[in-house]
Design a protein around this motif. Structure first.
Motif, mmCIF file in Angstrom:
data_model
loop_
_atom_site.group_PDB
_atom_site.id
_atom_site.type_symbol
_atom_site.label_atom_id
_atom_site.label_comp_id
_atom_site.label_asym_id
_atom_site.label_seq_id
_atom_site.Cartn_x
_atom_site.Cartn_y
_atom_site.Cartn_z
ATOM 1 N N ALA A 88 34.831 37.215 43.620
ATOM 2 C CA ALA A 88 36.015 38.073 43.765
ATOM 3 C C ALA A 88 37.012 37.810 42.647
ATOM 4 O O ALA A 88 37.627 38.750 42.111
ATOM 5 C CB ALA A 88 36.660 37.834 45.129
ATOM 6 N N THR A 89 37.157 36.543 42.255
ATOM 7 C CA THR A 89 38.073 36.206 41.169
ATOM 8 C C THR A 89 37.589 36.775 39.838
ATOM 9 O O THR A 89 38.365 37.361 39.070
ATOM 10 C CB THR A 89 38.225 34.678 41.053
ATOM 11 N N ILE A 90 36.294 36.605 39.559
ATOM 12 C CA ILE A 90 35.729 37.143 38.320
ATOM 13 C C ILE A 90 35.894 38.661 38.270
ATOM 14 O O ILE A 90 36.232 39.238 37.225
ATOM 15 C CB ILE A 90 34.242 36.751 38.202
ATOM 16 N N TRP A 91 35.670 39.311 39.404
ATOM 17 C CA TRP A 91 35.817 40.762 39.486
ATOM 18 C C TRP A 91 37.259 41.169 39.176
ATOM 19 O O TRP A 91 37.503 42.100 38.406
ATOM 20 C CB TRP A 91 35.424 41.231 40.885
ATOM 21 N N SER A 92 38.200 40.459 39.773
ATOM 22 C CA SER A 92 39.611 40.779 39.543
ATOM 23 C C SER A 92 39.997 40.560 38.081
ATOM 24 O O SER A 92 40.729 41.363 37.491
ATOM 25 C CB SER A 92 40.499 39.926 40.451
ATOM 26 N N VAL A 93 39.511 39.464 37.491
ATOM 27 C CA VAL A 93 39.791 39.194 36.076
ATOM 28 C C VAL A 93 39.224 40.312 35.208
ATOM 29 O O VAL A 93 39.897 40.813 34.293
ATOM 30 C CB VAL A 93 39.196 37.833 35.656
ATOM 31 N N ALA A 94 37.984 40.724 35.492
ATOM 32 C CA ALA A 94 37.343 41.774 34.696
ATOM 33 C C ALA A 94 38.099 43.097 34.804
ATOM 34 O O ALA A 94 38.315 43.797 33.803
ATOM 35 C CB ALA A 94 35.893 41.952 35.141
ATOM 36 N N LEU A 95 38.515 43.445 36.032
ATOM 37 C CA LEU A 95 39.254 44.692 36.220
ATOM 38 C C LEU A 95 40.608 44.654 35.516
ATOM 39 O O LEU A 95 41.036 45.640 34.901
ATOM 40 C CB LEU A 95 39.446 44.958 37.718
ATOM 41 N N LEU A 96 41.275 43.504 35.593
ATOM 42 C CA LEU A 96 42.579 43.369 34.949
ATOM 43 C C LEU A 96 42.451 43.457 33.435
ATOM 44 O O LEU A 96 43.211 44.177 32.773
ATOM 45 C CB LEU A 96 43.217 42.041 35.357
ATOM 46 N N VAL A 97 41.485 42.744 32.864
ATOM 47 C CA VAL A 97 41.295 42.751 31.414
ATOM 48 C C VAL A 97 40.884 44.143 30.933
ATOM 49 O O VAL A 97 41.392 44.639 29.914
ATOM 50 C CB VAL A 97 40.245 41.700 31.007
ATOM 51 N N ARG A 98 39.977 44.789 31.662
ATOM 52 C CA ARG A 98 39.553 46.137 31.259
ATOM 53 C C ARG A 98 40.724 47.114 31.274
ATOM 54 O O ARG A 98 40.889 47.925 30.352
ATOM 55 C CB ARG A 98 38.447 46.645 32.185
ATOM 56 N N GLY A 99 41.542 47.023 32.318
ATOM 57 C CA GLY A 99 42.689 47.909 32.407
ATOM 58 C C GLY A 99 43.702 47.674 31.313
ATOM 59 O O GLY A 99 44.332 48.617 30.805
ATOM 60 N N LEU A 100 43.871 46.411 30.905
ATOM 61 C CA LEU A 100 44.799 46.092 29.823
ATOM 62 C C LEU A 100 44.280 46.593 28.478
ATOM 63 O O LEU A 100 45.045 47.072 27.641
ATOM 64 C CB LEU A 100 45.025 44.582 29.762
ATOM 65 N N ILE A 101 42.971 46.485 28.284
ATOM 66 C CA ILE A 101 42.392 46.884 27.006
ATOM 67 C C ILE A 101 42.372 48.403 26.838
ATOM 68 O O ILE A 101 42.715 48.928 25.765
ATOM 69 C CB ILE A 101 40.963 46.303 26.863
ATOM 70 N N VAL A 119 46.211 36.676 39.884
ATOM 71 C CA VAL A 119 44.837 36.463 39.435
ATOM 72 C C VAL A 119 44.700 35.083 38.795
ATOM 73 O O VAL A 119 43.700 34.387 38.978
ATOM 74 C CB VAL A 119 44.411 37.575 38.454
ATOM 75 N N TRP A 120 45.725 34.661 38.029
ATOM 76 C CA TRP A 120 45.702 33.322 37.418
ATOM 77 C C TRP A 120 45.646 32.246 38.502
ATOM 78 O O TRP A 120 44.915 31.259 38.375
ATOM 79 C CB TRP A 120 46.932 33.140 36.545
ATOM 80 N N LEU A 121 46.420 32.421 39.572
ATOM 81 C CA LEU A 121 46.414 31.444 40.662
ATOM 82 C C LEU A 121 45.071 31.393 41.366
ATOM 83 O O LEU A 121 44.599 30.316 41.750
ATOM 84 C CB LEU A 121 47.530 31.776 41.658
ATOM 85 N N THR A 122 44.439 32.560 41.553
ATOM 86 C CA THR A 122 43.110 32.547 42.177
ATOM 87 C C THR A 122 42.110 31.831 41.282
ATOM 88 O O THR A 122 41.209 31.132 41.768
ATOM 89 C CB THR A 122 42.615 33.967 42.472
ATOM 90 N N ASN A 123 42.277 31.968 39.961
ATOM 91 C CA ASN A 123 41.439 31.238 39.023
ATOM 92 C C ASN A 123 41.608 29.731 39.206
ATOM 93 O O ASN A 123 40.624 28.977 39.226
ATOM 94 C CB ASN A 123 41.806 31.647 37.589
ATOM 95 N N VAL A 124 42.842 29.281 39.382
ATOM 96 C CA VAL A 124 43.108 27.858 39.593
ATOM 97 C C VAL A 124 42.465 27.374 40.895
ATOM 98 O O VAL A 124 41.754 26.363 40.923
ATOM 99 C CB VAL A 124 44.621 27.586 39.620
ATOM 100 N N VAL A 125 42.705 28.115 41.978
ATOM 101 C CA VAL A 125 42.231 27.662 43.288
ATOM 102 C C VAL A 125 40.712 27.673 43.370
ATOM 103 O O VAL A 125 40.099 26.744 43.908
ATOM 104 C CB VAL A 125 42.842 28.517 44.415
ATOM 105 N N VAL A 126 40.071 28.724 42.847
ATOM 106 C CA VAL A 126 38.619 28.804 42.979
ATOM 107 C C VAL A 126 37.925 27.710 42.167
ATOM 108 O O VAL A 126 36.911 27.150 42.601
ATOM 109 C CB VAL A 126 38.105 30.211 42.583
ATOM 110 N N PHE A 127 38.478 27.362 41.010
ATOM 111 C CA PHE A 127 37.877 26.264 40.248
ATOM 112 C C PHE A 127 38.174 24.919 40.897
ATOM 113 O O PHE A 127 37.338 24.000 40.837
ATOM 114 C CB PHE A 127 38.351 26.293 38.796
#
Length: 224
Positions: A88-101, A119-127
């Motif tokens: 779910a975190t990877i998906w959110s990161v991908a969607l956010l980056v794609r939308g920004l680009i 999304v950054w916080l979910t990255n911290v927690v999941v790792f």
């Protein structure tokens, strides 16, 4: 000072770590997924948090207080929960980056910064959960002292005379590791020892760097 020949607590059998901190982290991640704007969440938006909550309930019922049961199915549920949170975190990161680009995201800077922070916080927690789940075989294996060699070397392991006699790494220690790695893009006082640990920290730093660079840059451009 401790005796030179004394075996440190982190290498002994223990009663097992309290589940409270890890449970709170999972609940926090599920909440972050729910409050994220729909464009940053995997579809269907209700299914992922529901399945994650169900797996968490199974773990709480099977091993509610201390994590000390070593059973294959229980380990599979725990890893499955961490895996779902990671996807779910990877998906959110991908969607956010794609939308920004491609420029399809909203031009509201506060929304961009808020979503990027979530999304950054979910990255911290999941790792943090990943480090906690795999270091020396996981929390249950650590309670039974199955693996003598650590994947992460904490300061208290190097200088046991500076810590209490019963010190052993718990979830908060791994959360600190994940947070500092995401903020500094490199190890601080906790050193990765195994190759998988180094690879995981590299991936986390890369994700954090991309999020910080793209989200902040886009928000600044919008403000201009």
């Amino acid at each position: 000072m401790t005796d030179a020949g004394a075996v440190p607590a982190w290498r002994k059998r223990t009663a097992g770590e309290s589940r409270l901190a890890a449970t709170g982290a999972v609940v926090g991640m599920v909440v972050l997924q729910v409050v994220l704007p729909a464009e940053f969440r995997p579809q269907p938006t209700w299914a992922w948090p529901a399945v994650e909550a169900l797996l968490l309930v199974v773990l709480l019922v099977a091993n509610p207080v201390r994590i000390n049961r070593e059973e294959t199915w229980l380990r599979a549920v725990s890893l499955g929960l961490t895996g779902l949170l990671g996807l779910a975190t990877i998906w959110s990161v991908a969607l956010l980056v794609r939308g920004l680009i491609d420029g399809t995201l909203s031009d509201e800077p506060m929304k961009l910064l808020g979503s990027g922070l979530a999304v950054w916080l979910t990255n911290v927690v999941v790792f943090a959960l990943g480090y906690w789940e795999f270091d020396r075989g996981g929390p249950a294996a650590r309670a039974h002292a199955r693996e003598p060699l650590p994947d992460f070397l904490f300061v208290q392991m190097q200088s046991p005379h500076l810590a209490s006699r019963d010190w052993e790494p718990e979830f908060m220690d791994y959360f600190y590791l994940a947070f500092t790695n995401a903020a500094a893009f490199s190890p601080t006082d906790v050193m990765p020892m195994s190759r998988w640990a180094k690879a995981a920290m590299l991936v986390q730093s890369a994700i954090s760097l991309v999020l910080a660079a793209l989200v902040v840059a886009r928000a600044i451009n919008v403000l201009k």
